[in-house]
Write a protein that holds these residues in place. Structure first.
Motif, PDB file in Angstrom:
ATOM      1  N   GLN A   1      76.399  10.534   2.900  1.00 34.74           N
ATOM      2  CA  GLN A   1      75.119  10.964   2.354  1.00 34.74           C
ATOM      3  C   GLN A   1      75.313  11.710   1.042  1.00 34.74           C
ATOM      4  N   ARG A   2      76.381  12.496   0.934  1.00 38.18           N
ATOM      5  CA  ARG A   2      76.670  13.185  -0.322  1.00 38.18           C
ATOM      6  C   ARG A   2      76.959  12.196  -1.435  1.00 38.18           C
ATOM      7  N   ILE A   3      77.645  11.117  -1.116  1.00 38.67           N
ATOM      8  CA  ILE A   3      77.928  10.088  -2.121  1.00 38.67           C
ATOM      9  C   ILE A   3      76.629   9.452  -2.602  1.00 38.67           C
ATOM     10  N   PHE A   4      75.703   9.186  -1.666  1.00 36.31           N
ATOM     11  CA  PHE A   4      74.416   8.623  -2.061  1.00 36.31           C
ATOM     12  C   PHE A   4      73.624   9.612  -2.917  1.00 36.31           C
ATOM     13  N   PHE A   5      73.651  10.896  -2.579  1.00 30.52           N
ATOM     14  CA  PHE A   5      72.969  11.898  -3.399  1.00 30.52           C
ATOM     15  C   PHE A   5      73.569  11.943  -4.794  1.00 30.52           C
ATOM     16  N   LEU A   6      74.889  11.839  -4.898  1.00 28.65           N
ATOM     17  CA  LEU A   6      75.537  11.837  -6.199  1.00 28.65           C
ATOM     18  C   LEU A   6      75.111  10.622  -7.017  1.00 28.65           C
ATOM     19  N   MET A   7      75.092   9.447  -6.387  1.00 31.03           N
ATOM     20  CA  MET A   7      74.707   8.235  -7.115  1.00 31.03           C
ATOM     21  C   MET A   7      73.243   8.298  -7.567  1.00 31.03           C
ATOM     22  N   VAL A   8      72.356   8.765  -6.693  1.00 34.97           N
ATOM     23  CA  VAL A   8      70.939   8.870  -7.060  1.00 34.97           C
ATOM     24  C   VAL A   8      70.766   9.909  -8.171  1.00 34.97           C
ATOM     25  N   GLY A   9      71.478  11.027  -8.084  1.00 30.97           N
ATOM     26  CA  GLY A   9      71.404  12.042  -9.134  1.00 30.97           C
ATOM     27  C   GLY A   9      71.890  11.519 -10.468  1.00 30.97           C
ATOM     28  N   LEU A  10      72.965  10.724 -10.444  1.00 34.76           N
ATOM     29  CA  LEU A  10      73.454  10.131 -11.685  1.00 34.76           C
ATOM     30  C   LEU A  10      72.477   9.112 -12.243  1.00 34.76           C
ATOM     31  N   PHE A  11      71.848   8.316 -11.360  1.00 38.22           N
ATOM     32  CA  PHE A  11      70.832   7.367 -11.810  1.00 38.22           C
ATOM     33  C   PHE A  11      69.694   8.110 -12.508  1.00 38.22           C
ATOM     34  N   PHE A  12      69.219   9.188 -11.902  1.00 36.87           N
ATOM     35  CA  PHE A  12      68.125   9.943 -12.509  1.00 36.87           C
ATOM     36  C   PHE A  12      68.552  10.585 -13.822  1.00 36.87           C
ATOM     37  N   PHE A  13      69.774  11.107 -13.874  1.00 46.07           N
ATOM     38  CA  PHE A  13      70.253  11.766 -15.087  1.00 46.07           C
ATOM     39  C   PHE A  13      70.346  10.780 -16.247  1.00 46.07           C
ATOM     40  N   PHE A  14      70.994   9.637 -16.004  1.00 49.46           N
ATOM     41  CA  PHE A  14      71.123   8.658 -17.074  1.00 49.46           C
ATOM     42  C   PHE A  14      69.788   7.986 -17.393  1.00 49.46           C
TER      43      PHE A  14
ATOM     44  N   TRP B   1      78.490  21.888  -0.966  1.00 49.03           N
ATOM     45  CA  TRP B   1      79.823  22.415  -1.290  1.00 49.03           C
ATOM     46  C   TRP B   1      79.939  23.862  -0.835  1.00 49.03           C
ATOM     47  N   TYR B   2      78.879  24.663  -1.042  1.00 47.78           N
ATOM     48  CA  TYR B   2      78.868  26.061  -0.613  1.00 47.78           C
ATOM     49  C   TYR B   2      79.036  26.164   0.901  1.00 47.78           C
ATOM     50  N   LEU B   3      78.302  25.353   1.640  1.00 43.66           N
ATOM     51  CA  LEU B   3      78.424  25.394   3.097  1.00 43.66           C
ATOM     52  C   LEU B   3      79.826  25.002   3.553  1.00 43.66           C
ATOM     53  N   GLN B   4      80.418  24.033   2.859  1.00 41.26           N
ATOM     54  CA  GLN B   4      81.736  23.572   3.255  1.00 41.26           C
ATOM     55  C   GLN B   4      82.825  24.560   2.845  1.00 41.26           C
ATOM     56  N   SER B   5      82.795  25.052   1.632  1.00 41.80           N
ATOM     57  CA  SER B   5      83.895  25.873   1.118  1.00 41.80           C
ATOM     58  C   SER B   5      83.773  27.346   1.485  1.00 41.80           C
ATOM     59  N   ILE B   6      82.593  27.901   1.362  1.00 47.20           N
ATOM     60  CA  ILE B   6      82.413  29.338   1.570  1.00 47.20           C
ATOM     61  C   ILE B   6      82.116  29.658   3.038  1.00 47.20           C
ATOM     62  N   ILE B   7      81.171  28.967   3.626  1.00 48.27           N
ATOM     63  CA  ILE B   7      80.767  29.244   5.007  1.00 48.27           C
ATOM     64  C   ILE B   7      81.753  28.633   5.998  1.00 48.27           C
ATOM     65  N   GLY B   8      82.343  27.495   5.673  1.00 43.84           N
ATOM     66  CA  GLY B   8      83.343  26.881   6.540  1.00 43.84           C
ATOM     67  C   GLY B   8      82.804  25.828   7.481  1.00 43.84           C
ATOM     68  N   VAL B   9      81.682  25.218   7.143  1.00 44.03           N
ATOM     69  CA  VAL B   9      81.115  24.156   7.958  1.00 44.03           C
ATOM     70  C   VAL B   9      81.759  22.836   7.525  1.00 44.03           C
ATOM     71  N   ASP B  10      82.490  22.210   8.419  1.00 43.67           N
ATOM     72  CA  ASP B  10      83.152  20.947   8.082  1.00 43.67           C
ATOM     73  C   ASP B  10      82.163  19.793   8.193  1.00 43.67           C
ATOM     74  N   PRO B  11      82.100  18.934   7.170  1.00 39.49           N
ATOM     75  CA  PRO B  11      81.163  17.805   7.220  1.00 39.49           C
ATOM     76  C   PRO B  11      81.732  16.649   8.037  1.00 39.49           C
ATOM     77  N   CYS B  12      80.834  15.916   8.667  1.00 42.94           N
ATOM     78  CA  CYS B  12      81.240  14.706   9.379  1.00 42.94           C
ATOM     79  C   CYS B  12      81.307  13.553   8.368  1.00 42.94           C
ATOM     80  N   PRO B  13      81.876  12.423   8.758  1.00 39.69           N
ATOM     81  CA  PRO B  13      81.951  11.291   7.811  1.00 39.69           C
ATOM     82  C   PRO B  13      80.585  10.810   7.314  1.00 39.69           C
ATOM     83  N   LEU B  14      79.564  10.844   8.154  1.00 40.82           N
ATOM     84  CA  LEU B  14      78.237  10.423   7.705  1.00 40.82           C
ATOM     85  C   LEU B  14      77.658  11.407   6.694  1.00 40.82           C
ATOM     86  N   CYS B  15      77.981  12.689   6.826  1.00 40.27           N
ATOM     87  CA  CYS B  15      77.533  13.670   5.835  1.00 40.27           C
ATOM     88  C   CYS B  15      78.180  13.403   4.481  1.00 40.27           C
ATOM     89  N   ILE B  16      79.436  13.012   4.499  1.00 37.17           N
ATOM     90  CA  ILE B  16      80.128  12.701   3.251  1.00 37.17           C
ATOM     91  C   ILE B  16      79.507  11.470   2.599  1.00 37.17           C
TER      92      ILE B  16
END
Length: 84
Positions: free
Chosen positions: A32-45, A15-30
Motif C-alpha cells: 500500500q505504501r508503494i501505491f501511495f508513492l506512485m499515486v503521489g508521484l503521478f500527482f506531483f508530475f 515512516w514515523y510509526l515504523q521508525s519512532i514508535i516501532g510498529v512493524d508493517p506487514c507485507p500488504l502495508c508495504i
C-alpha cells in the motif's frame, strides 16, 4: 500539488510509526505504501506538467485511477484478512 502532499504526508506518518514508535508493517502495508508513492508521484508530475492536449490528460488520470483501484483492492484484501 495538494494531493501529492497528502500522499507524501501519509508516507511520512507511516515512516514515523515504523521508525519512532516501532510498529512493524506487514507485507500488504508495504504494498500500500508503494501505491501511495506512485499515486503521489503521478500527482506531483501532473501538477508540474500541464499539457494542452486532452489525450494526455485522459491518459494521466486513467493511470491515477488504475493505481487507486489497485491500492484500494489491496486495502480491501487486508481488511478481509484481518476480519478472518
Amino acid at each position: 500539488l495538494l494531493s501529492s502532499a497528502y500522499c507524501f504526508g501519509l508516507l511520512v506518518f507511516a515512516w514515523y510509526l515504523q521508525s519512532i514508535i516501532g510498529v512493524d508493517p506487514c507485507p500488504l502495508c508495504i504494498v500500500q505504501r508503494i501505491f501511495f508513492l506512485m499515486v503521489g508521484l503521478f500527482f506531483f508530475f501532473g501538477a508540474l506538467y500541464t499539457s494542452p492536449h486532452q489525450k494526455y490528460k485522459r491518459r494521466f488520470y486513467s493511470g491515477v485511477l488504475v493505481l487507486n483501484i489497485l491500492g484500494g483492492m489491496v486495502a480491501a484484501w487486508q481488511i478481509h484478512l484481518q476480519h478472518l
